[in-house]
Design a protein around this motif. Structure first.
Motif, PDB file in Angstrom:
ATOM      1  N   LYS A   3       0.831  -1.206   0.000  1.00  0.00           N
ATOM      2  CA  LYS A   3       0.000   0.000   0.000  1.00  0.00           C
ATOM      3  C   LYS A   3       0.862   1.252   0.000  1.00  0.00           C
ATOM      4  CE  LYS A   3      -4.079  -1.896   2.266  1.00  0.00           C
ATOM      5  NZ  LYS A   3      -4.985  -1.811   3.415  1.00  0.00           N
ATOM      6  N   GLN A   4       1.944   1.233   0.768  1.00  0.00           N
ATOM      7  CA  GLN A   4       2.829   2.395   0.836  1.00  0.00           C
ATOM      8  C   GLN A   4       3.545   2.619  -0.490  1.00  0.00           C
ATOM      9  OE1 GLN A   4       5.270   1.215   4.127  1.00  0.00           O
ATOM     10  NE2 GLN A   4       3.927   2.179   5.661  1.00  0.00           N
ATOM     11  N   ALA A   5       4.036   1.546  -1.094  1.00  0.00           N
ATOM     12  CA  ALA A   5       4.734   1.672  -2.372  1.00  0.00           C
ATOM     13  C   ALA A   5       3.782   2.151  -3.456  1.00  0.00           C
ATOM     14  CB  ALA A   5       5.352   0.329  -2.766  1.00  0.00           C
ATOM     15  N   ALA A   6       2.556   1.635  -3.453  1.00  0.00           N
ATOM     16  CA  ALA A   6       1.561   2.058  -4.434  1.00  0.00           C
ATOM     17  C   ALA A   6       1.206   3.526  -4.238  1.00  0.00           C
ATOM     18  CB  ALA A   6       0.307   1.193  -4.325  1.00  0.00           C
ATOM     19  N   ALA A   7       1.003   3.929  -2.979  1.00  0.00           N
ATOM     20  CA  ALA A   7       0.661   5.324  -2.676  1.00  0.00           C
ATOM     21  C   ALA A   7       1.792   6.260  -3.076  1.00  0.00           C
ATOM     22  CB  ALA A   7       0.346   5.466  -1.189  1.00  0.00           C
ATOM     23  N   ALA A   8       3.030   5.816  -2.893  1.00  0.00           N
ATOM     24  CA  ALA A   8       4.183   6.651  -3.253  1.00  0.00           C
ATOM     25  C   ALA A   8       4.217   6.920  -4.753  1.00  0.00           C
ATOM     26  CB  ALA A   8       5.480   5.978  -2.807  1.00  0.00           C
ATOM     27  N   GLN A   9       3.638   6.019  -5.541  1.00  0.00           N
ATOM     28  CA  GLN A   9       3.613   6.203  -6.993  1.00  0.00           C
ATOM     29  C   GLN A   9       2.240   6.642  -7.485  1.00  0.00           C
ATOM     30  OE1 GLN A   9       5.437   3.075  -9.233  1.00  0.00           O
ATOM     31  NE2 GLN A   9       7.202   2.978  -7.884  1.00  0.00           N
ATOM     32  N   LYS A  12      -3.217   2.515  -7.207  1.00  0.00           N
ATOM     33  CA  LYS A  12      -3.941   1.596  -6.336  1.00  0.00           C
ATOM     34  C   LYS A  12      -3.052   0.371  -6.128  1.00  0.00           C
ATOM     35  CE  LYS A  12      -8.430   2.915  -8.163  1.00  0.00           C
ATOM     36  NZ  LYS A  12      -9.614   2.458  -8.924  1.00  0.00           N
ATOM     37  N   PRO A  13      -3.164  -0.307  -4.982  1.00  0.00           N
ATOM     38  CA  PRO A  13      -2.332  -1.482  -4.738  1.00  0.00           C
ATOM     39  C   PRO A  13      -2.428  -2.552  -5.836  1.00  0.00           C
ATOM     40  CG  PRO A  13      -3.356  -0.795  -2.699  1.00  0.00           C
ATOM     41  CD  PRO A  13      -3.951   0.051  -3.792  1.00  0.00           C
ATOM     42  N   GLY A  14      -3.629  -2.836  -6.318  1.00  0.00           N
ATOM     43  CA  GLY A  14      -3.787  -3.839  -7.374  1.00  0.00           C
ATOM     44  C   GLY A  14      -3.090  -3.430  -8.660  1.00  0.00           C
ATOM     45  N   ASP A  15      -3.209  -2.151  -9.022  1.00  0.00           N
ATOM     46  CA  ASP A  15      -2.536  -1.654 -10.221  1.00  0.00           C
ATOM     47  C   ASP A  15      -1.022  -1.693 -10.048  1.00  0.00           C
ATOM     48  OD1 ASP A  15      -5.017  -1.161 -11.359  1.00  0.00           O
ATOM     49  OD2 ASP A  15      -5.005   0.978 -10.839  1.00  0.00           O
ATOM     50  N   PHE A  16      -0.561  -1.335  -8.856  1.00  0.00           N
ATOM     51  CA  PHE A  16       0.869  -1.356  -8.559  1.00  0.00           C
ATOM     52  C   PHE A  16       1.429  -2.766  -8.709  1.00  0.00           C
ATOM     53  CE2 PHE A  16       4.264  -2.089  -5.458  1.00  0.00           C
ATOM     54  CZ  PHE A  16       5.208  -1.175  -5.916  1.00  0.00           C
TER      55      PHE A  16
END
Length: 86
Positions: A3-9, A12-16
């Protein structure tokens, strides 16, 4: 962590996860392509390009239609006719 890595970019977590998996698969494919290219270049140093191509074609065809191994050498290819490397 995802979730953090996805938010940093800004994803959404699934898309990440999807993009990360696709990128990893592309890197793996690129690495295999580079390795195969290097191996083929090494073969062409010692064999005529048409012999390498013919041998590869025979191997691929034999995988689809197995034949008698008696007509092949130890590497699975018919013996080279007359190519001499300078």
């Amino acid at each position: 962590m995802i979730k953090q890595a996805a938010a940093a970019q800004g994803q959404k977590p699934g898309d990440f996860i999807g993009r990360t998996v696709v990128a990893a698969m592309e890197r793996d494919e690129w690495g295999r392509t580079r390795q195969l290219t290097a191996q083929l270049q090494g073969l062409i140093v010692h064999h005529a390009p048409e012999d390498v191509l013919a041998c590869a074609a025979r191997i691929l065809l034999d995988r689809r239609h197995p034949t008698s191994p008696l007509s092949r050498d130890a590497d699975g290819c018919r013996p080279n006719r007359s190519h001499v490397t300078p």
